[in-house]
Write a protein that holds these residues in place. Structure first.
Motif, PDB file in Angstrom:
ATOM      1  N   GLU A 181       0.852  -1.185   0.000  1.00 29.73           N
ATOM      2  CA  GLU A 181       0.000   0.000   0.000  1.00 29.73           C
ATOM      3  C   GLU A 181       0.889   1.236   0.000  1.00 29.73           C
ATOM      4  OE1 GLU A 181      -3.445   2.123   2.788  1.00 29.73           O
ATOM      5  OE2 GLU A 181      -2.950   0.009   3.083  1.00 29.73           O
ATOM      6  N   LYS A 182       0.705   2.092  -0.990  1.00 26.98           N
ATOM      7  CA  LYS A 182       1.477   3.336  -1.040  1.00 26.98           C
ATOM      8  C   LYS A 182       0.983   4.242   0.089  1.00 26.98           C
ATOM      9  CE  LYS A 182       2.203   5.005  -5.288  1.00 26.98           C
ATOM     10  NZ  LYS A 182       1.889   5.434  -6.685  1.00 26.98           N
ATOM     11  N   ARG A 183       1.856   4.499   1.053  1.00 26.12           N
ATOM     12  CA  ARG A 183       1.485   5.318   2.204  1.00 26.12           C
ATOM     13  C   ARG A 183       2.069   6.713   2.011  1.00 26.12           C
ATOM     14  NH1 ARG A 183       1.962   0.084   4.112  1.00 26.12           N
ATOM     15  NH2 ARG A 183       0.107  -0.604   5.284  1.00 26.12           N
ATOM     16  N   MET A 197       8.359   5.077   0.985  1.00 25.52           N
ATOM     17  CA  MET A 197       8.855   3.706   0.979  1.00 25.52           C
ATOM     18  C   MET A 197       8.640   3.031  -0.378  1.00 25.52           C
ATOM     19  SD  MET A 197      10.549   2.900   3.616  1.00 25.52           S
ATOM     20  CE  MET A 197      11.242   4.526   3.336  1.00 25.52           C
ATOM     21  N   TYR A 198       7.536   3.331  -1.023  1.00 26.88           N
ATOM     22  CA  TYR A 198       7.311   2.798  -2.375  1.00 26.88           C
ATOM     23  C   TYR A 198       8.374   3.341  -3.322  1.00 26.88           C
ATOM     24  CZ  TYR A 198       5.220   2.403  -7.027  1.00 26.88           C
ATOM     25  OH  TYR A 198       5.002   2.163  -8.366  1.00 26.88           O
ATOM     26  N   MET A 233      -3.459   0.807  -3.169  1.00 31.83           N
ATOM     27  CA  MET A 233      -2.899  -0.534  -3.055  1.00 31.83           C
ATOM     28  C   MET A 233      -2.346  -0.983  -4.405  1.00 31.83           C
ATOM     29  SD  MET A 233      -5.521  -2.430  -0.443  1.00 31.83           S
ATOM     30  CE  MET A 233      -4.252  -3.602   0.048  1.00 31.83           C
ATOM     31  N   ILE A 234      -1.242  -1.716  -4.349  1.00 32.08           N
ATOM     32  CA  ILE A 234      -0.530  -2.137  -5.555  1.00 32.08           C
ATOM     33  C   ILE A 234      -0.229  -3.625  -5.460  1.00 32.08           C
ATOM     34  CG2 ILE A 234       1.694  -1.978  -6.769  1.00 32.08           C
ATOM     35  CD1 ILE A 234       1.746   0.954  -6.141  1.00 32.08           C
ATOM     36  N   LEU A 235      -0.373  -4.305  -6.589  1.00 34.45           N
ATOM     37  CA  LEU A 235       0.059  -5.695  -6.695  1.00 34.45           C
ATOM     38  C   LEU A 235       0.966  -5.809  -7.913  1.00 34.45           C
ATOM     39  CD1 LEU A 235       0.018  -8.616  -5.789  1.00 34.45           C
ATOM     40  CD2 LEU A 235      -2.082  -8.946  -7.102  1.00 34.45           C
TER      41      LEU A 235
END
Length: 244
Positions: A181-183, A197-198, A233-235
């Protein structure tokens, strides 16, 4: 917590060190976890990335059926448990802090009625790439690698990238599915809202000059678990071009 019909803290292993669970048990899918923790113990919580990845597994059973699956940073074991519904073998790993490996074993036993896999639970620390020969041989058998919400700290992120690079540097074809999840935070340095963090994860891949093929999977697949599937959210599906 809703208790299943069968709960046991007695954990046994077979001659190959795989977890031996009672396949005849019946019960509810239930996990022991913590609602909140200190940063260094976040694996004891259930994060949305694990739920997203679990949904993806259930939505694409043919990708995981009868495969050997390795999970990195498994936390309380949710994604590995779901993978065990389909896979031939599940190798579930995390760093052993606050009794997390013992907790994973208990959670597997709690949900043993649904599992069809051979199960191996071992410690794997992103910050230590010197793996025992036995463990290295076993995890190299995995053709699918899972990781959910393991990108939250600079040193852990770098360790994860190096760990994944070592795993993908194999003669065996492998695919890694990474959910996160991109925070976003606002920084005065950039005077902008960023997902540090991403971005650090992508920079670390670039710094290591890793020739990975990264595919962003649409997250519009069915939802089996109750959680907010937010747009950040990323997958990712990651493959090493050199292994093709």
């Amino acid at each position: 917590m809703i208790k299943p019909k069968y709960v046991s803290d007695i954990v046994t292993h077979d001659s190959d060190d795989d977890l031996d669970v009672d396949r005849q048990a019946e019960g509810k899918l239930v996990l022991e976890h913590r609602v909140s923790t200190k940063l260094q113990h976040v694996g004891l919580q259930v994060w949305r990335g694990a739920l997203l990845l679990a949904d993806y597994i259930l939505s694409n059973p043919d990708l995981f059926k009868d495969k050997t699956v390795l999970e990195l940073g498994a936390g309380v074991g949710l994604t590995s448990i779901v993978a065990s519904f389909l896979a031939d073998k599940v190798i579930c790993t995390d760093v052993d802090v606050e009794g997390i490996l013992k907790l994973i074993r208990k959670n597997f036993v709690r949900n043993s009625a649904y599992s069809k896999s051979k199960i191996l639970i071992k410690e794997l620390d992103f910050l230590n790439l010197q793996w025992p020969t036995f463990l290295h041989k076993r995890i190299d058998e995995a053709t699918i690698i899972l990781a959910a919400d393991v990108i939250y700290d600079e040193s852990i992120t770098e360790g994860f990238v190096l760990t994944l690079a070592k795993l993908l540097n194999s003669e065996n074809p492998k695919a890694a599915y990474v959910a996160l999840e991109k925070r976003y935070v606002f920084t005065t340095a950039n005077m902008d809202t960023v997902a540090p963090m991403y971005e650090e994860f992508l920079k670390c891949i670039e710094r290591q000059n890793l020739k990975w093929h990264i595919e962003y999977i649409k997250i519009d697949f069915p939802r089996y678990f109750k959680y907010d599937r937010v747009r950040h959210m990323i997958l990712m599906k990651i493959e090493n071009k050199l292994s093709e």
